[in-house]
Write an enzyme that holds these catalytic residues in place. Structure first.
Site, PDB file in Angstrom:
ATOM      1  N   GLU A 170      40.629  44.694  43.413  1.00 19.29           N
ATOM      2  CA  GLU A 170      40.544  44.899  44.042  1.00 19.29           C
ATOM      3  C   GLU A 170      39.100  45.057  44.029  1.00 19.29           C
ATOM      4  O   GLU A 170      37.935  44.468  43.435  1.00 19.29           O
ATOM      5  CB  GLU A 170      40.409  46.302  43.669  1.00 19.29           C
ATOM      6  CG  GLU A 170      40.345  47.830  43.763  1.00 19.29           C
ATOM      7  CD  GLU A 170      40.729  49.022  43.430  1.00 19.29           C
ATOM      8  OE1 GLU A 170      40.082  50.293  43.403  1.00 19.29           O
ATOM      9  OE2 GLU A 170      41.382  49.144  42.704  1.00 19.29           O
ATOM     10  N   GLY A 171      38.657  45.655  45.402  1.00 20.70           N
ATOM     11  CA  GLY A 171      37.200  45.484  45.472  1.00 20.70           C
ATOM     12  C   GLY A 171      36.112  46.388  46.940  1.00 20.70           C
ATOM     13  O   GLY A 171      37.352  45.712  47.983  1.00 20.70           O
ATOM     14  N   GLY A 172      35.692  46.947  47.162  1.00 17.57           N
ATOM     15  CA  GLY A 172      35.411  47.869  48.008  1.00 17.57           C
ATOM     16  C   GLY A 172      36.038  48.596  49.144  1.00 17.57           C
ATOM     17  O   GLY A 172      36.485  49.214  48.444  1.00 17.57           O
TER      18      GLY A 172
ATOM     19  N   PHE B  36      41.882  45.414  49.049  1.00 14.37           N
ATOM     20  CA  PHE B  36      42.969  45.590  47.941  1.00 14.37           C
ATOM     21  C   PHE B  36      44.360  44.106  48.041  1.00 14.37           C
ATOM     22  O   PHE B  36      44.554  44.305  49.266  1.00 14.37           O
ATOM     23  CB  PHE B  36      43.909  47.287  48.003  1.00 14.37           C
ATOM     24  CG  PHE B  36      42.923  48.384  47.456  1.00 14.37           C
ATOM     25  CD1 PHE B  36      42.840  48.971  46.407  1.00 14.37           C
ATOM     26  CD2 PHE B  36      42.276  48.772  48.118  1.00 14.37           C
ATOM     27  CE1 PHE B  36      42.119  49.767  46.474  1.00 14.37           C
ATOM     28  CE2 PHE B  36      41.957  49.729  48.616  1.00 14.37           C
ATOM     29  CZ  PHE B  36      41.077  50.281  47.382  1.00 14.37           C
ATOM     30  N   VAL B  37      44.346  43.867  46.843  1.00 14.99           N
ATOM     31  CA  VAL B  37      45.434  42.618  47.051  1.00 14.99           C
ATOM     32  C   VAL B  37      46.779  43.148  46.111  1.00 14.99           C
ATOM     33  O   VAL B  37      46.657  43.646  44.291  1.00 14.99           O
ATOM     34  CB  VAL B  37      44.897  41.456  46.817  1.00 14.99           C
ATOM     35  CG1 VAL B  37      45.554  40.318  46.457  1.00 14.99           C
ATOM     36  CG2 VAL B  37      43.580  40.851  47.158  1.00 14.99           C
TER      37      VAL B  37
ATOM     38  N   LYS C 167      46.910  41.311  51.037  1.00 16.45           N
ATOM     39  CA  LYS C 167      44.907  41.134  51.398  1.00 16.45           C
ATOM     40  C   LYS C 167      44.922  42.902  51.908  1.00 16.45           C
ATOM     41  O   LYS C 167      45.828  42.818  53.514  1.00 16.45           O
ATOM     42  CB  LYS C 167      44.528  40.709  51.844  1.00 16.45           C
ATOM     43  CG  LYS C 167      42.841  41.220  51.507  1.00 16.45           C
ATOM     44  CD  LYS C 167      41.831  40.334  51.050  1.00 16.45           C
ATOM     45  CE  LYS C 167      40.684  41.063  51.546  1.00 16.45           C
ATOM     46  NZ  LYS C 167      39.763  39.725  51.680  1.00 16.45           N
TER      47      LYS C 167
ATOM     48  N   ASP D 292      29.967  33.556  49.356  1.00 14.83           N
ATOM     49  CA  ASP D 292      31.024  34.286  48.183  1.00 14.83           C
ATOM     50  C   ASP D 292      31.461  33.615  47.428  1.00 14.83           C
ATOM     51  O   ASP D 292      32.172  33.821  46.794  1.00 14.83           O
ATOM     52  CB  ASP D 292      31.182  35.621  48.193  1.00 14.83           C
ATOM     53  CG  ASP D 292      32.054  36.467  47.849  1.00 14.83           C
ATOM     54  OD1 ASP D 292      31.030  36.547  46.908  1.00 14.83           O
ATOM     55  OD2 ASP D 292      33.138  37.656  47.350  1.00 14.83           O
TER      56      ASP D 292
END
Length: 395
Positions: free
Chosen positions: A96-98, A101-102, A117, A222
């Site tokens: 999870e991030g921003g 979600f995966v 994703k 990243d």
């Protein structure tokens, strides 16, 4: 949805188990005097095939149920989604991030695993970023980059935007960040064997080299341990292209507004402790382009080799001053030439950094000298994503 998928698998298994028995019963019913001699070798082999198929189907149903229970314990409900005509069961969330979600997903028919994703695009910028990531993934085909299997875009309820669904290949070994986690509480992570360290690094360099060879070059922006995954047969794959860009900012000629816009975009799309100096201070007048990935490769190799980040305070001054500690080779299990690679990549001036192609060549030669003695570290641990962080950093 999960009950339906698992139920269908169990039903198929039951049908396989009963198929041969039903055929035999029909023969006995229509010809009671017929002896069991009708069980010819061909029939016996068919029975074995049906029994094997039934066992496999039952295992798939059991695996999906077990994974779904793990998700339920974490408050996550299984869900059925359709991506390009393929029905998948989202059994549990693994990242999870921003706005992303995966999920670990299963194909109920084949039992195959995928990482799905999900990106929520409720604003124009989010939609633009999601579409750009999808377009880039569709264009990439490289053994060291996580592959896109299928994708779809569907409207959110109430017309509040779109949801992007990306079915990606699943890497059971998880991220290489697992090697930074102590095996004993309160202890220090075990150092990687040099061969294993270089195998991870060379695979990652190959992925970045592919991005930099495109026209125009693509900067990942990243690059970190959480975004390098271990796939089948120990192959390492780069993931999470949400920050990737082809944009170039020449800070020597950029206007004040262009610099401010670039600073804002960098702060939203990249991680502070992996930013190259030219991204931290745009007033230095340096060109910001794909060479920022070479700096990030330096931080990755340092982190995996020394089990700590070179700029763990996340201080901009530490980055701008090159304030990292480099131990002597005699104090590490690694060759001086391996540590020298780090120094070269962490050059403050992007014009003095080697290209990823040069780094890949040097690292590949070092790997050939180191051999393939990976030791226990070479094992791709099932569920390694949970131990080493999310399936991709996602932010």
């Amino acid at each position: 949805g999960l009950r339906s998928a698992v139920g269908e698998l169990l039903l198929q298994a039951k049908r396989c188990r009963n198929c041969f028995a039903l055929r035999a019963l029909r023969v006995r019913h229509t010809a009671p005097s017929v002896s069991m001699s009708f069980l010819s070798p061909t029939w016996v082999e068919k029975a074995k095939e049906l029994a094997s198929a039934a066992t496999e189907l039952g295992k798939r149903a059991s695996d999906i149920a077990v994974e779904a229970v793990e998700g339920l314990k974490a408050g996550q409900r299984p869900e059925l989604v359709e991506i390009e005509g393929r029905t998948l069961v989202l059994v549990k969330q693994i990242g999870e991030g921003g706005y992303a979600f995966v999920h670990l997903a299963r194909d109920p028919q084949s039992g195959a695993r995928f990482a799905v994703k999900r990106m929520l695009a409720q604003e124009e910028e989010a939609a633009r970023n999601a579409a750009a990531e999808l377009a880039l993934l569709k264009s990439l085909d490289h053994p060291n980059i996580v592959g896109l299997v299928a994708s779809s875009v569907r409207p959110l309820d109430g017309g509040r935007g779109d949801e992007y669904l990306l079915a990606l290949e699943y890497c059971a070994g998880g991220s290489v960040a697992k090697y930074l986690v102590p095996r004993v509480a309160g202890g220090r992570p075990r150092p990687l064997r040099e061969a294993k360290l270089l195998a991870i690094f060379v695979d990652t360099c190959k992925a970045i080299a592919h991005l930099h060879s495109l026209k125009p070059p693509v900067a990942h922006r990243d690059l970190k341990a959480e975004n390098v995954l271990e796939g089948a047969k120990g192959v390492h794959k780069l993931c999470d292209f949400g920050s990737a860009t082809t944009a170039v900012v020449d800070c020597a000629t950029a206007s004040r507004k262009e610099r401010l816009d670039a600073e804002d975009e960098i702060s939203r799309m990249t991680t502070m402790w992996n930013r190259a100096p030219e991204m931290v201070d745009l007033h230095r007048g340096k060109r910001i382009d794909h060479r920022v990935d070479v700096w990030a490769l330096g931080t990755l190799l340092y982190t995996l080799a020394l089990r700590r980040h070179p700029f763990e305070t996340q201080s901009s001054l530490q980055i701008l001053n090159g304030g990292y500690e480099m131990p002597k080779a005699s104090e590490t299990p690694y060759a001086p030439s391996t540590l020298q690679l780090i120094i070269e990549m962490l050059a403050q001036d992007p014009d003095r950094r080697p290209s990823v192609f040069d780094i890949t060549s040097k690292a590949a030669l070092l790997l050939a000298e180191a051999g393939t003695d990976y030791g226990e570290d070479d094992e791709a641990v099932e569920g390694g994503g949970e131990r080493g962080g999310a399936y991709g950093g996602l932010g």
